[in-house]
Design a protein around this motif. Structure first.
Motif, PDB file in Angstrom:
ATOM      1  N   LEU A  37      26.581  28.847  -7.800  1.00 46.44           N
ATOM      2  CA  LEU A  37      26.973  27.451  -7.884  1.00 46.44           C
ATOM      3  C   LEU A  37      25.837  26.467  -7.694  1.00 46.44           C
ATOM      4  N   ALA A  38      24.944  26.784  -6.772  1.00 46.20           N
ATOM      5  CA  ALA A  38      24.139  25.716  -6.192  1.00 46.20           C
ATOM      6  C   ALA A  38      22.883  25.375  -6.967  1.00 46.20           C
ATOM      7  N   ASP A  39      22.552  24.075  -6.949  1.00 43.69           N
ATOM      8  CA  ASP A  39      21.222  23.639  -7.360  1.00 43.69           C
ATOM      9  C   ASP A  39      20.260  23.869  -6.209  1.00 43.69           C
ATOM     10  N   LEU A  40      20.804  23.707  -5.016  1.00 47.84           N
ATOM     11  CA  LEU A  40      19.980  23.836  -3.819  1.00 47.84           C
ATOM     12  C   LEU A  40      20.688  24.776  -2.844  1.00 47.84           C
ATOM     13  N   VAL A  41      20.021  25.896  -2.543  1.00 43.04           N
ATOM     14  CA  VAL A  41      20.589  26.844  -1.596  1.00 43.04           C
ATOM     15  C   VAL A  41      19.859  26.683  -0.265  1.00 43.04           C
ATOM     16  N   VAL A  42      20.605  26.547   0.800  1.00 43.06           N
ATOM     17  CA  VAL A  42      20.007  26.406   2.128  1.00 43.06           C
ATOM     18  C   VAL A  42      20.458  27.584   2.974  1.00 43.06           C
ATOM     19  N   VAL A  43      19.498  28.442   3.334  1.00 42.22           N
ATOM     20  CA  VAL A  43      19.831  29.617   4.137  1.00 42.22           C
ATOM     21  C   VAL A  43      19.591  29.279   5.596  1.00 42.22           C
ATOM     22  N   MET A  44      20.579  29.529   6.424  1.00 40.55           N
ATOM     23  CA  MET A  44      20.466  29.157   7.833  1.00 40.55           C
ATOM     24  C   MET A  44      20.599  30.356   8.743  1.00 40.55           C
ATOM     25  N   GLU A  45      19.950  30.240   9.900  1.00 37.16           N
ATOM     26  CA  GLU A  45      20.154  31.227  10.956  1.00 37.16           C
ATOM     27  C   GLU A  45      19.996  30.541  12.296  1.00 37.16           C
ATOM     28  N   GLN A  46      20.939  30.731  13.167  1.00 38.27           N
ATOM     29  CA  GLN A  46      20.923  30.190  14.521  1.00 38.27           C
ATOM     30  C   GLN A  46      20.484  28.730  14.585  1.00 38.27           C
ATOM     31  N   GLY A  47      21.125  27.910  13.777  1.00 37.03           N
ATOM     32  CA  GLY A  47      20.906  26.473  13.852  1.00 37.03           C
ATOM     33  C   GLY A  47      19.672  25.970  13.147  1.00 37.03           C
ATOM     34  N   LYS A  48      18.916  26.877  12.533  1.00 36.46           N
ATOM     35  CA  LYS A  48      17.695  26.451  11.851  1.00 36.46           C
ATOM     36  C   LYS A  48      17.768  26.806  10.369  1.00 36.46           C
ATOM     37  N   ILE A  49      17.073  26.008   9.571  1.00 37.77           N
ATOM     38  CA  ILE A  49      16.984  26.331   8.152  1.00 37.77           C
ATOM     39  C   ILE A  49      15.882  27.361   7.962  1.00 37.77           C
ATOM     40  N   LYS A  50      16.240  28.482   7.347  1.00 37.32           N
ATOM     41  CA  LYS A  50      15.257  29.532   7.116  1.00 37.32           C
ATOM     42  C   LYS A  50      14.538  29.293   5.795  1.00 37.32           C
ATOM     43  N   GLN A  51      15.265  28.872   4.803  1.00 37.94           N
ATOM     44  CA  GLN A  51      14.673  28.588   3.512  1.00 37.94           C
ATOM     45  C   GLN A  51      15.620  27.701   2.723  1.00 37.94           C
ATOM     46  N   ALA A  52      15.066  26.721   2.043  1.00 42.22           N
ATOM     47  CA  ALA A  52      15.884  25.867   1.184  1.00 42.22           C
ATOM     48  C   ALA A  52      15.180  25.759  -0.152  1.00 42.22           C
ATOM     49  N   GLY A  53      15.914  25.945  -1.223  1.00 42.81           N
ATOM     50  CA  GLY A  53      15.298  25.859  -2.531  1.00 42.81           C
ATOM     51  C   GLY A  53      16.297  26.157  -3.616  1.00 42.81           C
ATOM     52  N   ALA A  54      15.803  26.190  -4.848  1.00 44.21           N
ATOM     53  CA  ALA A  54      16.674  26.530  -5.962  1.00 44.21           C
ATOM     54  C   ALA A  54      17.170  27.957  -5.769  1.00 44.21           C
ATOM     55  N   ALA A  55      18.347  28.232  -6.350  1.00 48.66           N
ATOM     56  CA  ALA A  55      18.971  29.535  -6.154  1.00 48.66           C
ATOM     57  C   ALA A  55      18.016  30.670  -6.511  1.00 48.66           C
ATOM     58  N   ARG A  56      17.319  30.510  -7.635  1.00 47.86           N
ATOM     59  CA  ARG A  56      16.464  31.594  -8.104  1.00 47.86           C
ATOM     60  C   ARG A  56      15.275  31.799  -7.178  1.00 47.86           C
ATOM     61  N   ASP A  57      14.753  30.675  -6.650  1.00 42.82           N
ATOM     62  CA  ASP A  57      13.641  30.775  -5.694  1.00 42.82           C
ATOM     63  C   ASP A  57      14.045  31.577  -4.475  1.00 42.82           C
ATOM     64  N   VAL A  58      15.208  31.208  -3.932  1.00 38.27           N
ATOM     65  CA  VAL A  58      15.634  31.827  -2.683  1.00 38.27           C
ATOM     66  C   VAL A  58      15.949  33.299  -2.901  1.00 38.27           C
ATOM     67  N   TYR A  59      16.550  33.604  -4.043  1.00 38.30           N
ATOM     68  CA  TYR A  59      16.928  34.991  -4.295  1.00 38.30           C
ATOM     69  C   TYR A  59      15.704  35.843  -4.635  1.00 38.30           C
ATOM     70  N   ALA A  60      14.852  35.323  -5.511  1.00 43.33           N
ATOM     71  CA  ALA A  60      13.745  36.142  -6.012  1.00 43.33           C
ATOM     72  C   ALA A  60      12.501  36.041  -5.131  1.00 43.33           C
ATOM     73  N   HIS A  61      12.350  34.943  -4.427  1.00 41.14           N
ATOM     74  CA  HIS A  61      11.155  34.774  -3.587  1.00 41.14           C
ATOM     75  C   HIS A  61      11.520  34.400  -2.161  1.00 41.14           C
ATOM     76  N   PRO A  62      12.194  35.296  -1.454  1.00 40.59           N
ATOM     77  CA  PRO A  62      12.549  34.977  -0.065  1.00 40.59           C
ATOM     78  C   PRO A  62      11.288  34.792   0.784  1.00 40.59           C
ATOM     79  N   HIS A  63      11.353  33.860   1.717  1.00 38.60           N
ATOM     80  CA  HIS A  63      10.206  33.610   2.600  1.00 38.60           C
ATOM     81  C   HIS A  63       9.961  34.753   3.558  1.00 38.60           C
TER      82      HIS A  63
END
Lengths: 368, 292
Positions: free
Chosen positions: A205-231
């Motif tokens: 769905l998203a233009d912007l995916v924001v992955v969170m863990e314990q109250g912090k943003i781990k990574q925010a970016g386009a869906a493909r960025d987050v899926y293919a290039h995790p930090h």
């Protein structure tokens, strides 16, 4: 109202319920006007709390929430021009579909004729015309969801907030309603913020995916960025589709470094995003499951592959267009290869076979 | 429904399920009512002796008496006044407990506090109004000390006011409990959704809380109205004998051995109550609300 724009900026937003632990811990984020943004994370990661703070149902302990250039902290939901679609919808059980949808107009003091006319237009939009006089309990889950969406959208908010909108539906309906959400978002042209714990939902769905863990943003970016290039390892494992390996850096040469692995000749990894790697560092790398090729021992490796790890096949799952092969490549972590169906059945493996897991050197990704 | 196809074993199980209720209701409810019904058609010799037979004489007597209408009007007045006050107090107490007390433990504690007056008997609770409302009572003394009044207010005790006060004191809990129960089942998310739509506190109460508490209000109303309509003791004690109710009249009849007239009055009152209760049930589908 100052502005019709629905761009959102979170600056140093914190939330603590007990004054000791921060459920949301210093979140900074910019969401463009008209974007579809998905917050994703395990339960308790603070994603719903962020949503509720943007909606005005919770006040941040610190930080600013800016919508359309205006700091909205302390304002009521109506003043923010946001609308929320609640988990399990919170439809008023004693009101008909039409009255539910017209509710916000009713409390704004619109005349009965006006508000029912507006509601009917909205009902048409969500294709519920023949159910307009029913009570929510007489509707299916998908229909209830559309009522909730219409009820939230009728005030023409600049931001629509959706709290796990698809979690109450069964799998088939979920996919269908997912498309409907996206269609509505494009039709309304407003910012959608969607909280979910389902990876597929977020990246679909998203233009912007924001992955969170314990109250912090781990990574925010386009869906493909987050899926293919995790930090980092967390994002890679949470978003799925990746094998994560860790090891000690053995040698660094030019554009590559080599990762030491038990019982193998080492893994060659390109130095792209991680410029500073020195010998002896403990490093995580990710390899996409669909990049892994399986070769029988002694056969020649495909071109571009320099690493090959001997593994035993632990289990095989047929998934339709691909076959999921689980391997014991790394001692403690799962290692999985997604082999295209045709490739697999050209020379099928069985459980217990020894194979070489390999991938094009360039596809390995060092993690932070 | 496929009752015609029900196997005999399931039928037996069904009877077993209802048997405890039947065992209680038949001897303690159905049988006495039948006895009263039969007695209302009997003739009397005027000294307590009953002649079995079928005569409508007692009904004619009750319905022709001007006193009957007067007593019904008086009883309905008490019922309506008590209903209004218990409803207002009960609704807001329940509202406070459900929506304003955040701590659930505290809410339950406060709820239990509402039942404390019931730890003593009805009679003690009524008598305890005397030192408060009496001629030399606390309220009169306080008002006189403040200079608001010169003469003690006679109207406080042994009056219709005192009757209503005693009823409200006694019966508010019967409103609180069912209303609390139906309010507690309102999903808090609904309130939040209403706020999200821009509803004010008053809108939420008017459009969400009241309609969704309807079943509790209806149940409480049934309790309060049927208890007040069926009471004679509170009226007698708190009015100091100045007022009477429907039941107090046939209590007098029983005292002078006029059993058939008393029975006819009782049957009439039962019919009136059944009519009131079914009227309430017509406006609110309690069964549907409860299973919601």
């Amino acid at each position: 109202m100052k502005s019709d724009r629905g761009d959102i900026e979170l600056a140093g937003v914190c939330k603590s319920f007990d004054g000791v632990t921060n459920v949301v811990d210093g979140v900074n984020l910019k969401i463009a006007d008209g974007a579809y943004c998905c917050f994703i994370g395990p339960s308790g990661c603070g994603k719903t709390t962020i949503l509720r703070m943007i909606a005005g149902h919770e006040d941040p302990s610190a930080g600013e929430i800016v919508i359309g250039g205006q700091n909205v902290v302390g304002l009521a939901p109506v003043q923010r021009r946001t609308a929320m679609m609640f988990q399990s919808y919170a439809l008023f059980p004693h009101l008909s579909v039409r009255e539910n949808i017209a509710f916000a107009l009713r409390v704004r003091g619109l005349s009965k004729a006006d508000r029912l006319r507006a509601a009917d237009v909205m009902i048409e939009k969500v294709r519920l015309t023949q159910f307009a006089d029913r009570l929510p309990a007489q509707l299916s889950g998908g229909q209830q969801q559309r009522v909730a969406l219409a009820r939230a959208a009728i005030t023409e908010p600049r931001v629509l907030l959706l709290d796990e909108p698809l979690s109450a539906l069964d799998e088939q309906l979920r996919v269908q309603m997912r498309q409907e959400l996206r269609r509505m978002q494009q039709e309304l042209g407003i910012t959608f913020i969607h909280v979910t714990h389902t990876q597929l939902e977020a990246i679909a769905l998203a233009d912007l995916v924001v992955v969170m863990e314990q109250g912090k943003i781990k990574q925010a970016g386009a869906a493909r960025d987050v899926y293919a290039h995790p930090h980092d390892r967390y994002v890679a494992e949470f978003m799925g589709g990746q094998n994560v390996l860790s090891g000690r850096v053995e040698k660094v040469n030019g554009s590559c470094f080599t990762l030491a692995q038990a019982a193998s000749s080492g893994i060659e990894v390109p130095l792209q995003t991680r410029p500073s790697v020195s010998v002896g560092d403990q490093v995580d790398i990710a390899v996409r499951r669909d990049d892994v090729a399986l070769v029988r021992p002694g056969r020649e490796l495909p071109p571009g592959c320099t690493t090959s790890l001997p593994s035993r096949v632990l289990a095989i799952e047929y998934q339709g267009y691909f076959v999921k092969v689980m391997l014991d490549t790394v001692p403690d972590d799962a290692f999985v290869a997604y082999v295209p169906e045709k490739t697999f059945f050209a020379d099928p493996f069985t459980v217990g076979d020894v194979v070489m897991a390999t991938w094009a050197t360039g596809s390995a990704l060092p993690l932070a | 429904m496929q009752s015609s196809q029900t196997p005999p074993r399931a039928n037996l199980a069904g009877w077993l399920y209802v048997s405890p209720l039947v065992l209680v209701l038949v001897p303690f409810f159905v049988a006495p009512i039948l006895v009263v019904l039969a007695a209302s058609f009997f003739a009397t010799d005027g000294f307590g002796g009953l002649t079995p037979g079928f005569t409508l004489a007692s009904y004619v007597e009750v319905l022709h008496s001007a006193l009957t209408l007067k007593l019904y009007l008086a009883t309905i007045k008490f019922s309506v006044l008590t209903w209004i006050f218990t409803l207002i107090i009960g609704f807001f107490v329940a509202y406070f407990l459900v929506f304003h007390v955040r701590n659930q433990l505290l809410a339950i504690g406060l709820f239990l506090l509402c039942t404390v007056p019931f730890w003593t008997s009805n009679i003690i609770r009524m008598i305890s109004w005397i030192p408060l409302l009496g001629k030399e009572g606390l309220i009169n003394q306080a008002l006189m000390a403040l200079g608001v009044i010169r003469q003690p207010l006679e109207v406080l005790l042994f009056s219709d006011l005192a009757v209503v006060i005693a009823y409200v004191h006694q019966l508010t809990i019967f409103m609180i409990v069912p209303i609390f129960n139906s309010m507690a089942r309102i999903d808090k998310k609904l309130i939040e959704a209403a706020i999200d739509a821009g509803a004010s506190r008053f809108d939420i109460m008017r459009l969400i809380v009241v309609p969704m508490s309807k079943s509790g209000i209806a149940l409480g109303t049934i309790f309060v109205v049927s208890i007040v309509m069926g009471d004679f003791f509170v009226v007698k004690v708190m009015s100091g004998g100045g007022s009477a109710s429907v039941v107090s009249a046939f209590y007098e009849d029983v005292g002078v051995l006029q059993y058939p007239t008393a029975a006819a009055s009782a049957v009439l009152l039962t019919l009136v109550l059944v009519a009131i209760v079914s009227l309430i049930l017509r406006t609110v589908d309690i069964r549907q609300e409860i299973t919601r």
